[in-house]
Design a protein around this motif. Structure first.
Motif, PDB file in Angstrom:
ATOM      1  N   THR A  73      -0.053  10.808  -4.395  1.00  0.00           N
ATOM      2  CA  THR A  73      -1.081  10.284  -3.488  1.00  0.00           C
ATOM      3  C   THR A  73      -2.309   9.909  -4.319  1.00  0.00           C
ATOM      4  N   HIS A  74      -3.225   9.199  -3.721  1.00  0.00           N
ATOM      5  CA  HIS A  74      -4.317   8.588  -4.483  1.00  0.00           C
ATOM      6  C   HIS A  74      -5.146   9.606  -5.253  1.00  0.00           C
ATOM      7  N   LYS A  85       0.137   0.250 -14.878  1.00  0.00           N
ATOM      8  CA  LYS A  85       0.978  -0.952 -14.948  1.00  0.00           C
ATOM      9  C   LYS A  85       1.307  -1.308 -16.388  1.00  0.00           C
ATOM     10  N   THR A 145       3.251   5.186  -5.285  1.00  0.00           N
ATOM     11  CA  THR A 145       1.940   5.549  -4.776  1.00  0.00           C
ATOM     12  C   THR A 145       1.604   4.691  -3.560  1.00  0.00           C
ATOM     13  N   VAL A 146       0.454   4.936  -2.983  1.00  0.00           N
ATOM     14  CA  VAL A 146       0.085   4.216  -1.772  1.00  0.00           C
ATOM     15  C   VAL A 146      -0.568   2.880  -2.116  1.00  0.00           C
ATOM     16  N   THR A 147      -0.547   1.952  -1.178  1.00  0.00           N
ATOM     17  CA  THR A 147      -1.188   0.655  -1.396  1.00  0.00           C
ATOM     18  C   THR A 147      -2.691   0.783  -1.207  1.00  0.00           C
ATOM     19  N   GLU A 168       4.208   0.415  -4.796  1.00  0.00           N
ATOM     20  CA  GLU A 168       3.137   0.731  -3.840  1.00  0.00           C
ATOM     21  C   GLU A 168       3.690   0.604  -2.421  1.00  0.00           C
ATOM     22  N   LEU A 177      -5.163   1.235 -11.144  1.00  0.00           N
ATOM     23  CA  LEU A 177      -3.735   1.037 -11.378  1.00  0.00           C
ATOM     24  C   LEU A 177      -3.409   0.403 -12.723  1.00  0.00           C
ATOM     25  N   LEU A 237      -5.094   0.698  -3.476  1.00  0.00           N
ATOM     26  CA  LEU A 237      -5.908   1.322  -4.515  1.00  0.00           C
ATOM     27  C   LEU A 237      -6.551   0.230  -5.366  1.00  0.00           C
ATOM     28  N   LEU A 256       5.977   0.489 -11.117  1.00  0.00           N
ATOM     29  CA  LEU A 256       4.983   0.956 -10.158  1.00  0.00           C
ATOM     30  C   LEU A 256       5.349   0.450  -8.765  1.00  0.00           C
TER      31      LEU A 256
END
Lengths: 251, 251
Positions: free
Chosen positions: A206-207, A242, A229-231, A250, A238, A233, A248
């Motif tokens: 999580t963020h 990357k 992970t969540v979108t 999202e 990130l 961010l 990665l």
DNA sequence: CTTGACTCTGCACGATATCGCACGAAAATG
DNA sequence: CATTTTCGTGCGATATCGTGCAGAGTCAAG
């Protein structure tokens, strides 16, 4: 009496008696309450005890803690879990780490998915009882109560006999420099071992875990296959991930 | 008594007894009713319990708890568990079998009891996370979902390396002729193995299990050390057990 | 030896939390 | 409906907390 001696004594008393009253303790040691309060505050800051009004309690591996973690960002964790559950192919052997995010994963496994799930977390095992097609292999060992997972040599031995296709790993910190980290040395070692036994390692974060670091490294970032992970961010958060070669995702 | 200790105690009592009366509890602790009511209100605000007129009830009864509540004789299981918990001496190594009765046992373990609990039931392991002084050793293996316990050769191997002082065994039938029985062959074998590794085997049986028989025998009646059951059963039901040489405890 | 930076400690003080009591409202009881 | 119990809130007394500040001690550089 040195400060560090005093702090060590505080922790010892908490382990032995399960509680410490600030006023009482300050009198016993012949120092001011302020000093004790300062110590307690600092130890609490390091997560070594739980500060309460009037004194302190052990930073209990207790359930209050675990339950509160379960609620932190629970919708995000549910989304991550759901996405991760879809990454599993029928017939695969999957290792599920402990942690609240992975409980969500277990909860969201498709009901028609036939697979083998290996786990050292009794919580995950109990959760998977509802899934009739999933065969569960439980890893035994000494129970580390803070994270509710089995650790120790018994666990390590059992893990070393298993080869998994996927490993969904939990972590308390994922950082470009320090890599994947967690708060306990033994737990870190077990996680690293599981990763070595698995074809691919997937980390769900999580963020608040991205960019964070805990004391013990599990592995460098480069050894992870996929980071979920969540979108939403910010790009600068990130970018280092990357550029490090991992996949990665999202959601 | 610190405020947070009091709140923790309230939650513990709710888990163990399923209810708490404000007035009664305030007298027991020697504080005013107002203080207790305040605590209850705050805990209810956090969703940790259900506030009712006169006291409080658990917020979300755990699954096992809920199921046992629906069954007849849930209070009987709690009584059995409570009595069994008192049979454990400090420092002992205790093997806990799976099953709802043993979950009750785990829940009623004295909070100040220091002991080692070995179990092949993930449900028991999760329950014991709340007991800071109890070290938990989890037995791994293939999860048999019907009873939520680990079975198979992996479990057998792990069990054979452990020697326990007490074994609290669950069973679906206890009969003078067929002995102690259960519904799964592999589970029966594992139970028998655990009994061989333990100095004393104790069976907890509610009334509907006495005189009942299931397909697979675990061991003859003579091999049990102690049988714990509820009071008020007719003499003719108990007679064959009394004459078979085992210790019969009625609670 | 002096100086200055740093740490640890205790004290002062305003802020906050806790607790018991009082009183009227609400709910249970018969 | 009347009585009793329980509840919630406001209030004041007390305990505890956090912060700012000053004195004492340590240590290293000059």
């Amino acid at each position: 009496m040195l400060t560090s001696e005093r702090k060590a004594l505080i922790q010892q008393i908490l382990r032995q008696e399960g509680r410490l009253v600030a006023k009482e303790f300050s009198q016993k040691l012949g120092v001011s309450e302020d000093t004790i309060r300062r110590d307690l505050r600092e130890l609490a800051g390091e997560g070594l005890l739980l500060r309460v009004h009037g004194g302190a309690l052990p930073a209990s591996p207790a359930v209050a803690d675990y339950e509160s973690r379960e609620q932190v960002g629970s919708s995000a964790k549910a989304r991550l879990g759901q996405a991760a559950a879809r990454m599993i192919q029928p017939g695969q052997i999957v290792f599920l780490d402990g942690g609240t995010t992975n409980v969500q994963l277990a909860r969201h496994l498709p009901h028609d998915l036939k697979a083998v799930v290996v786990t050292h977390s009794p919580s995950i095992a109990v959760e998977l009882v509802r899934h009739p097609l999933v065969e569960v292999e439980l890893i035994g060992g000494r129970l580390f109560k803070h994270s509710i997972v089995a650790v120790g040599t018994t666990s390590a031995e059992a893990i070393s006999r298993i080869r998994a296709d996927l490993f969904f790993m939990g972590a308390t910190g994922v950082h470009p420099e320090t890599g994947v980290t967690t708060g306990d040395r033994e737990e870190a070692a077990i996680k690293a071992l599981i990763a070595r036994q698995s074809a691919e390692t997937i980390v769900l974060a999580t963020h608040e875990k991205l960019g964070a670091a805990s004391p013990y490294q599990i592995m460098p970032l480069a050894d992870i296959g996929t980071l979920v992970t969540v979108t939403g961010l910010p790009g600068e958060t990130l970018r280092p991930f990357k550029s490090s070669g991992l996949t990665l995702v999202e959601v």
